[in-house]
Scaffold this motif. Structure first.
Motif, mmCIF file in Angstrom:
data_model
loop_
_atom_site.group_PDB
_atom_site.id
_atom_site.type_symbol
_atom_site.label_atom_id
_atom_site.label_comp_id
_atom_site.label_asym_id
_atom_site.label_seq_id
_atom_site.Cartn_x
_atom_site.Cartn_y
_atom_site.Cartn_z
ATOM 1 N N GLY A 7 3.333 16.353 9.090
ATOM 2 C CA GLY A 7 2.589 17.588 9.289
ATOM 3 C C GLY A 7 2.217 17.807 10.742
ATOM 4 N N ARG A 8 1.861 16.723 11.425
ATOM 5 C CA ARG A 8 1.508 16.839 12.851
ATOM 6 C C ARG A 8 2.694 17.347 13.661
ATOM 7 N NH1 ARG A 8 0.564 18.197 17.043
ATOM 8 N NH2 ARG A 8 -0.442 17.155 18.802
ATOM 9 N N LEU A 9 3.875 16.820 13.403
ATOM 10 C CA LEU A 9 5.053 17.266 14.138
ATOM 11 C C LEU A 9 5.429 18.702 13.774
ATOM 12 C CD1 LEU A 9 7.560 14.264 14.238
ATOM 13 C CD2 LEU A 9 6.060 15.086 16.047
ATOM 14 N N SER A 10 5.332 19.042 12.501
ATOM 15 C CA SER A 10 5.755 20.374 12.066
ATOM 16 C C SER A 10 4.843 21.470 12.605
ATOM 17 C CB SER A 10 5.798 20.439 10.535
ATOM 18 O OG SER A 10 4.499 20.324 9.981
ATOM 19 N N ARG A 11 3.595 21.135 12.914
ATOM 20 C CA ARG A 11 2.666 22.144 13.436
ATOM 21 C C ARG A 11 2.858 22.407 14.925
ATOM 22 N NH1 ARG A 11 -0.824 19.167 10.140
ATOM 23 N NH2 ARG A 11 -1.671 18.044 11.946
ATOM 24 N N LEU A 12 3.462 21.469 15.627
ATOM 25 C CA LEU A 12 3.559 21.605 17.082
ATOM 26 C C LEU A 12 4.265 22.886 17.518
ATOM 27 C CD1 LEU A 12 2.929 20.093 19.791
ATOM 28 C CD2 LEU A 12 5.299 19.311 19.709
ATOM 29 N N PRO A 13 5.419 23.267 16.931
ATOM 30 C CA PRO A 13 6.104 24.473 17.410
ATOM 31 C C PRO A 13 5.295 25.755 17.242
ATOM 32 C CG PRO A 13 7.559 23.147 16.032
ATOM 33 C CD PRO A 13 6.183 22.590 15.873
ATOM 34 N N GLU A 14 4.272 25.719 16.407
ATOM 35 C CA GLU A 14 3.468 26.913 16.165
ATOM 36 C C GLU A 14 2.256 26.994 17.080
ATOM 37 O OE1 GLU A 14 2.468 26.558 12.090
ATOM 38 O OE2 GLU A 14 4.552 26.577 11.391
ATOM 39 N N GLU A 15 2.043 25.961 17.892
ATOM 40 C CA GLU A 15 0.872 25.948 18.756
ATOM 41 C C GLU A 15 1.077 26.841 19.978
ATOM 42 O OE1 GLU A 15 -0.070 21.868 19.570
ATOM 43 O OE2 GLU A 15 -0.449 21.394 17.461
ATOM 44 N N GLN A 16 0.006 27.038 20.694
ATOM 45 C CA GLN A 16 -0.116 28.048 21.741
ATOM 46 C C GLN A 16 1.087 28.165 22.668
ATOM 47 O OE1 GLN A 16 -3.437 27.243 24.260
ATOM 48 N NE2 GLN A 16 -3.123 28.999 25.598
ATOM 49 N N PRO A 63 0.818 -1.229 0.000
ATOM 50 C CA PRO A 63 0.000 0.000 0.000
ATOM 51 C C PRO A 63 0.849 1.275 0.000
ATOM 52 C CG PRO A 63 0.079 -0.908 2.208
ATOM 53 C CD PRO A 63 0.813 -1.892 1.322
ATOM 54 N N HIS A 64 1.509 1.540 -1.118
ATOM 55 C CA HIS A 64 2.408 2.691 -1.196
ATOM 56 C C HIS A 64 1.676 4.002 -0.923
ATOM 57 C CE1 HIS A 64 5.992 0.614 -2.669
ATOM 58 N NE2 HIS A 64 5.193 -0.125 -3.417
ATOM 59 N N GLU A 65 0.532 4.186 -1.553
ATOM 60 C CA GLU A 65 -0.170 5.460 -1.411
ATOM 61 C C GLU A 65 -0.635 5.679 0.023
ATOM 62 O OE1 GLU A 65 -3.277 5.943 -4.223
ATOM 63 O OE2 GLU A 65 -1.973 5.738 -5.985
ATOM 64 N N GLY A 66 -1.179 4.640 0.626
ATOM 65 C CA GLY A 66 -1.654 4.774 1.996
ATOM 66 C C GLY A 66 -0.526 5.059 2.968
ATOM 67 N N LEU A 67 0.602 4.365 2.805
ATOM 68 C CA LEU A 67 1.734 4.590 3.695
ATOM 69 C C LEU A 67 2.306 5.985 3.489
ATOM 70 C CD1 LEU A 67 3.670 3.522 5.828
ATOM 71 C CD2 LEU A 67 5.037 2.492 3.998
ATOM 72 N N SER A 68 2.387 6.430 2.244
ATOM 73 C CA SER A 68 2.886 7.782 1.971
ATOM 74 C C SER A 68 1.993 8.836 2.616
ATOM 75 C CB SER A 68 2.968 8.020 0.461
ATOM 76 O OG SER A 68 3.917 7.162 -0.132
ATOM 77 N N GLU A 69 0.692 8.598 2.579
ATOM 78 C CA GLU A 69 -0.234 9.552 3.194
ATOM 79 C C GLU A 69 -0.081 9.553 4.710
ATOM 80 O OE1 GLU A 69 -3.195 12.511 3.357
ATOM 81 O OE2 GLU A 69 -1.842 11.792 1.781
ATOM 82 N N LEU A 70 0.114 8.384 5.294
ATOM 83 C CA LEU A 70 0.367 8.308 6.734
ATOM 84 C C LEU A 70 1.610 9.109 7.100
ATOM 85 C CD1 LEU A 70 0.282 7.146 9.640
ATOM 86 C CD2 LEU A 70 1.419 5.113 8.747
ATOM 87 N N VAL A 71 2.686 8.913 6.351
ATOM 88 C CA VAL A 71 3.936 9.616 6.634
ATOM 89 C C VAL A 71 3.754 11.121 6.452
ATOM 90 C CG1 VAL A 71 6.319 9.931 5.860
ATOM 91 C CG2 VAL A 71 5.369 7.626 6.084
ATOM 92 N N ARG A 72 3.046 11.522 5.408
ATOM 93 C CA ARG A 72 2.822 12.950 5.164
ATOM 94 C C ARG A 72 2.043 13.583 6.309
ATOM 95 N NH1 ARG A 72 -0.755 16.528 3.483
ATOM 96 N NH2 ARG A 72 -2.455 15.003 3.406
#
Length: 299
Positions: free
Chosen positions: A219-228, A206-215
């Motif tokens: 994104g979840r990690l990259s957003r953390l420093p911008e949170e409150q 499941p290449h597409e599904g795994l790629s979406e999971l990784v993406r």
């Protein structure tokens, strides 16, 4: 996908050295295990997750990808005693997922149970820093802990004669270790597997599904420093990541606390007793730098 705590069955098994010996065994399986089968569901983000199905009778392990609105996971890789491990995940994919899982579920800190369970499915490649990977894997196995009873009281039943009252006459038995695995087992399990089965080239992978999971996980990690609570500490975290210096971690923790941060995963990773690699990935995340930027200074 909400937080799913470690099940009682998994907690009990993870505290048993025999469980880990079975998972890493080349041959054989347990006799009359309880339970005979176990599903470990690891939600990551956005409805995506990883699922590990364990057959404790045969020793077979199946790693799957769960996607939104699906009832059963899609197979990523299958392992059995005496067969090469399937190279189902890249190392950076596993560690990325493990970090997000730790953020969402404080009962699964990183490096910890997730890497210990899934590490064999993510072999080291030429693109990886082998020293760093080995250190994270070792820390994961070393993190496995169990509750141990306090040592039984020792000493004479009656007050001894003064000549025999010294503690040397009544030595305390060694206290049992809360660490599940001994040093020999940790060293053995940290070693890379001699061979891996390449499964990612298959048409059903499941290449597409795994790629979406990784993406989504990235994104979840990259957003953390911008949170409150975290924006104000980003310069300090970035300086720590750039210099490799963990000494200001107490200051970082204080600033987060003053800002009102109450995220247990964040606070635990930066609190005493400090686990260096756990603190490293949290500082990297707060700094918004690439995974491994700080870790490689401490391996």
């Amino acid at each position: 996908m909400g937080v799913v705590p470690v099940t009682e069955a998994l907690r009990r098994l993870s505290e048993d050295p025999g469980f880990w010996a079975l998972l890493r065994a080349e041959t054989g399986a347990a006799e009359d295990p309880e339970p005979a089968e176990l599903r470990v569901s690891l939600p990551v983000t956005g409805g995506y997750g990883l699922v590990l199905d364990l057959d404790l009778v045969t020793g077979e392990q199946t790693l799957g990808l769960r996607e939104p609105a699906t009832s059963e996971p899609v197979q990523l890789g299958w392992a059995a005693p005496g067969r090469p491990w399937p190279a189902a995940l890249r190392w950076h994919e596993l560690e990325l997922c493990a970090r997000v899982i730790a953020l969402e579920d404080p009962t699964l800190p990183h490096p910890g149970l997730v890497v210990a369970l899934l590490g064999p499915f993510a072999p080291v490649t030429a693109e990886d820093d082998g020293t760093t990977v080995a250190a994270v894997r070792e820390a994961a196995y070393r993190s496995l802990r169990r509750d141990v009873p306090p040592p039984a009281p020792t000493g004479p039943e009656q007050t001894p004669l003064p000549l025999f009252a010294d503690a040397d006459w009544w030595p305390r038995p060694p206290a049992p270790s809360p660490q599940v695995l001994d040093e020999a087992a940790i060293a053995a399990y940290t070693l890379p597997a001699p061979a891996h089965l390449q499964v990612r080239g298959g048409a059903r992978f499941p290449h597409e599904g795994l790629s979406e999971l990784v993406r989504r996980a990235a994104g979840r990690l990259s957003r953390l420093p911008e949170e409150q609570w975290y924006a104000g500490v980003r310069p300090l975290a970035r300086n720590m990541a750039d210099t490799g210096d963990l000494r200001p971690v107490g200051t970082l923790l204080g600033k987060l606390t003053e800002a009102g941060c109450d995220h247990p995963t964040v606070l635990d990773a930066l609190s005493e007793p400090l686990v260096p690699l756990e603190a490293c990935w949290m500082v990297e995340t707060l700094a918004g730098v690439a995974p491994g930027t700080l870790v490689r200074h401490h391996v």
